[in-house]
Design a protein around this motif. Sequence first.
Motif, PDB file in Angstrom:
ATOM      1  N   PHE A   1      68.302  58.796  58.002  1.00  0.00           N
ATOM      2  CA  PHE A   1      67.039  59.266  58.700  1.00  0.00           C
ATOM      3  C   PHE A   1      66.380  58.926  59.856  1.00  0.00           C
ATOM      4  CE2 PHE A   1      68.028  61.172  54.361  1.00  0.00           C
ATOM      5  CZ  PHE A   1      67.357  62.492  54.943  1.00  0.00           C
ATOM      6  N   ARG A   2      66.395  57.587  60.023  1.00  0.00           N
ATOM      7  CA  ARG A   2      65.485  56.750  60.662  1.00  0.00           C
ATOM      8  C   ARG A   2      66.544  57.455  62.129  1.00  0.00           C
ATOM      9  NH1 ARG A   2      65.261  50.573  59.777  1.00  0.00           N
ATOM     10  NH2 ARG A   2      64.714  50.549  62.243  1.00  0.00           N
ATOM     11  N   PHE A   3      67.892  57.336  62.147  1.00  0.00           N
ATOM     12  CA  PHE A   3      68.752  57.863  63.387  1.00  0.00           C
ATOM     13  C   PHE A   3      68.226  59.553  64.065  1.00  0.00           C
ATOM     14  CE2 PHE A   3      72.489  55.152  62.040  1.00  0.00           C
ATOM     15  CZ  PHE A   3      71.615  54.188  61.992  1.00  0.00           C
ATOM     16  N   LEU A   4      68.400  60.380  62.795  1.00  0.00           N
ATOM     17  CA  LEU A   4      67.647  61.616  62.838  1.00  0.00           C
ATOM     18  C   LEU A   4      66.179  61.992  63.796  1.00  0.00           C
ATOM     19  CD1 LEU A   4      68.850  63.235  60.089  1.00  0.00           C
ATOM     20  CD2 LEU A   4      70.652  62.921  61.387  1.00  0.00           C
ATOM     21  N   ARG A   5      65.827  60.809  63.345  1.00  0.00           N
ATOM     22  CA  ARG A   5      64.483  60.865  63.301  1.00  0.00           C
ATOM     23  C   ARG A   5      64.792  60.641  65.082  1.00  0.00           C
ATOM     24  NH1 ARG A   5      62.199  59.637  58.178  1.00  0.00           N
ATOM     25  NH2 ARG A   5      63.403  57.215  58.863  1.00  0.00           N
ATOM     26  N   ALA A   6      64.943  59.255  65.135  1.00  0.00           N
ATOM     27  CA  ALA A   6      65.313  58.685  66.351  1.00  0.00           C
ATOM     28  C   ALA A   6      65.641  60.305  68.070  1.00  0.00           C
ATOM     29  CB  ALA A   6      65.985  57.739  67.090  1.00  0.00           C
ATOM     30  N   TYR A   7      67.468  61.105  67.207  1.00  0.00           N
ATOM     31  CA  TYR A   7      67.015  61.727  67.821  1.00  0.00           C
ATOM     32  C   TYR A   7      66.156  62.911  68.051  1.00  0.00           C
ATOM     33  CZ  TYR A   7      70.862  64.533  69.485  1.00  0.00           C
ATOM     34  OH  TYR A   7      72.136  65.777  70.304  1.00  0.00           O
ATOM     35  N   GLY A   8      65.933  63.343  67.219  1.00  0.00           N
ATOM     36  CA  GLY A   8      64.439  64.471  67.363  1.00  0.00           C
ATOM     37  C   GLY A   8      63.491  64.175  68.279  1.00  0.00           C
ATOM     38  N   ARG A   9      63.340  62.913  69.051  1.00  0.00           N
ATOM     39  CA  ARG A   9      62.239  62.717  69.992  1.00  0.00           C
ATOM     40  C   ARG A   9      62.569  62.944  70.856  1.00  0.00           C
ATOM     41  NH1 ARG A   9      60.951  58.365  65.483  1.00  0.00           N
ATOM     42  NH2 ARG A   9      62.009  56.871  67.180  1.00  0.00           N
ATOM     43  N   GLU A  10      64.090  63.077  71.329  1.00  0.00           N
ATOM     44  CA  GLU A  10      64.249  63.204  72.845  1.00  0.00           C
ATOM     45  C   GLU A  10      64.329  65.223  72.896  1.00  0.00           C
ATOM     46  OE1 GLU A  10      68.846  62.785  72.831  1.00  0.00           O
ATOM     47  OE2 GLU A  10      68.321  61.074  72.158  1.00  0.00           O
ATOM     48  N   GLY A  11      63.203  65.511  71.495  1.00  0.00           N
ATOM     49  CA  GLY A  11      62.786  67.343  71.847  1.00  0.00           C
ATOM     50  C   GLY A  11      64.522  67.922  72.379  1.00  0.00           C
ATOM     51  N   GLY A  12      63.801  69.081  72.513  1.00  0.00           N
ATOM     52  CA  GLY A  12      64.908  70.605  72.860  1.00  0.00           C
ATOM     53  C   GLY A  12      65.672  70.924  71.558  1.00  0.00           C
ATOM     54  N   TRP A  13      66.920  70.354  72.076  1.00  0.00           N
ATOM     55  CA  TRP A  13      68.289  71.094  71.350  1.00  0.00           C
ATOM     56  C   TRP A  13      68.296  69.722  70.132  1.00  0.00           C
ATOM     57  CZ3 TRP A  13      69.046  75.790  70.758  1.00  0.00           C
ATOM     58  CH2 TRP A  13      69.158  76.675  71.939  1.00  0.00           C
ATOM     59  N   ALA A  14      67.875  68.583  70.856  1.00  0.00           N
ATOM     60  CA  ALA A  14      68.366  67.708  69.607  1.00  0.00           C
ATOM     61  C   ALA A  14      67.062  67.787  69.201  1.00  0.00           C
ATOM     62  CB  ALA A  14      68.090  66.118  70.864  1.00  0.00           C
ATOM     63  N   ALA A  15      65.963  68.218  69.158  1.00  0.00           N
ATOM     64  CA  ALA A  15      65.073  68.515  67.915  1.00  0.00           C
ATOM     65  C   ALA A  15      65.084  68.509  65.770  1.00  0.00           C
ATOM     66  CB  ALA A  15      63.507  68.699  68.025  1.00  0.00           C
ATOM     67  N   ARG A  16      66.255  69.669  66.506  1.00  0.00           N
ATOM     68  CA  ARG A  16      67.273  69.942  65.001  1.00  0.00           C
ATOM     69  C   ARG A  16      67.021  69.465  63.928  1.00  0.00           C
ATOM     70  NH1 ARG A  16      71.851  73.561  67.569  1.00  0.00           N
ATOM     71  NH2 ARG A  16      71.888  71.292  68.836  1.00  0.00           N
ATOM     72  N   HIS A  17      67.799  67.815  64.468  1.00  0.00           N
ATOM     73  CA  HIS A  17      68.431  67.513  63.785  1.00  0.00           C
ATOM     74  C   HIS A  17      67.624  66.061  62.848  1.00  0.00           C
ATOM     75  CE1 HIS A  17      72.586  67.274  65.632  1.00  0.00           C
ATOM     76  NE2 HIS A  17      71.767  68.140  66.519  1.00  0.00           N
ATOM     77  N   ASP A  18      66.388  66.377  63.003  1.00  0.00           N
ATOM     78  CA  ASP A  18      65.433  66.014  62.474  1.00  0.00           C
ATOM     79  C   ASP A  18      64.414  66.796  60.905  1.00  0.00           C
ATOM     80  OD1 ASP A  18      63.579  64.314  61.308  1.00  0.00           O
ATOM     81  OD2 ASP A  18      62.159  64.225  63.290  1.00  0.00           O
ATOM     82  N   GLN A  19      65.671  66.337  60.660  1.00  0.00           N
ATOM     83  CA  GLN A  19      65.535  67.323  59.405  1.00  0.00           C
ATOM     84  C   GLN A  19      64.759  66.862  58.072  1.00  0.00           C
ATOM     85  OE1 GLN A  19      64.674  70.850  59.214  1.00  0.00           O
ATOM     86  NE2 GLN A  19      66.062  70.792  61.272  1.00  0.00           N
ATOM     87  N   PRO A  20      64.587  67.106  56.869  1.00  0.00           N
ATOM     88  CA  PRO A  20      64.163  66.225  55.343  1.00  0.00           C
ATOM     89  C   PRO A  20      65.901  66.082  54.848  1.00  0.00           C
ATOM     90  CG  PRO A  20      63.706  68.888  55.244  1.00  0.00           C
ATOM     91  CD  PRO A  20      64.135  68.242  57.068  1.00  0.00           C
ATOM     92  N   PHE A  21      67.113  66.155  55.626  1.00  0.00           N
ATOM     93  CA  PHE A  21      67.866  66.730  54.735  1.00  0.00           C
ATOM     94  C   PHE A  21      68.996  66.329  55.718  1.00  0.00           C
ATOM     95  CE2 PHE A  21      67.628  70.693  56.587  1.00  0.00           C
ATOM     96  CZ  PHE A  21      68.712  70.714  57.127  1.00  0.00           C
ATOM     97  N   HIS A  22      70.156  65.391  55.414  1.00  0.00           N
ATOM     98  CA  HIS A  22      71.098  65.017  56.176  1.00  0.00           C
ATOM     99  C   HIS A  22      72.278  65.557  56.041  1.00  0.00           C
ATOM    100  CE1 HIS A  22      73.129  61.077  59.117  1.00  0.00           C
ATOM    101  NE2 HIS A  22      73.488  62.441  58.783  1.00  0.00           N
TER     102      HIS A  22
END
Length: 451
Positions: free
Chosen positions: A90-111
């Motif tokens: 989930f650390r990876f997903l949060r870091a990726y999500g902070r890039e914004g745009g389409w990457a934000a979809r990856h920051d979810q409470p599920f993986h």
Amino acid sequence: MSLTDAVLSGASPDDLARAALPSHFTAAHLRVEDEGVFGDAEDKDVRRTLRVGEVPMPELAPDEVLVAVMASSVNYNTVWSAKFEPLSTFRFLRAYGREGGWAARHDQPFHVLGSDAAGVVVRMGSGVRRWQLGDHVLVNAARVDDQEAANQADGMLGEHQLAWGYETNFGGLAHYAVARASQLIPKPPHLTWEEAATVPACAGTAYRMLVSDRGARMKQGDTVLIWGASGGLGAYAVQLVRNGGGTAVGVVGSEEKVEAARKLGCHVVVNRQEIGVGDDAGDDPELTLQAGRRLGRIVREATGADPDIVFEHVGRSTFGISVFVVKRGGTVVTCGSSTGYVHQFDNRYLWMRLKRVIGSHVANLQEQVECARLFTLGGVAPALSSLFPLDEVGEATRLVQLNRHIGKVGVLCLAPRPGLGVTAPELRARIGEKALNPLREFAAHPTTAAL
């Protein structure tokens, strides 16, 4: 008609396009609230955290495709994910999500996990070219940014390369998966879905390590020492060595695995017990050298030479032995560290004997396509042994966690039964069922062999 029904009925591209896209789909996933569930537990049993249930369907980016996943397989990164070690993904997903745009979809409470998939293209982003609805594909585990300059030289060099289904969301252990079009590989047409799903992550990785000019550059006549020769990576390494005119020396952990390695084509097989290598073997430099000397004598007696290449992915318990045992001027190529990342080795045997260590990670798209072609030529066979349904993904991953598997552990996703997906039956008949399934007799228990 639902999209799933359309896929299972072999619908035309037009019918696939008209079928209703589901708002949710079934997937093997982790939940963020489980991050601390293990605490200081000694046995971090992955069955406690791997869930199978509904997750929302994401929107596609312009360069992405939606794949109806017919089958997938378990890789060791799913074990790491489910243990939340060495880091919570989930650390990876949060870091990726902070890039914004389409990457934000990856920051979810599920993986949604999974770095392998074989399936059907059912939706495409507006920028996708060269692929059509209904195409049968495999998915490369490397998700790269094709606008990053380094990737124009080698798709694995970019700073923003991510492991799909490990460092990204919406991976392959699910009914549907999201991938970039630049991850797609044509499926070998003679393979079933479950056979094909074992190919990209492990076979592609082994191909880059051994055959590619970015790896060890194996040549005819080379002696290659392969740790874990009956596992997923090792099973493909053995076949690539044999197919490429080399001598495969496998190291395995049990007599059953000795038999499996021989069936794959190993010229020489060594049981780890013969050389005294446990998971703590890399902690004592003197014991490491003793084990290296024992292994070196066995290899020289059997082949007449020290290994030209050592195929390394076990890590802490074996790396020092690998550096010691490879010949003067030889190469240790490594892609992982399943027993630990921090390696000890005697550097004198590296610098004074002019040896090389090469780091390797997954494979670029061209390497994956070249590797897949070897299956079509009949030179390499799938490493599938055990096969589980998606709702038993916890048991499948536990098998890998405990190293009780041989070859690759497959998972049926949308495919209702094994044996589907073959579109070149004449080629399959020419290669032969026995040659295509060298490890099925080593399934973990009879029910998975018969599934």
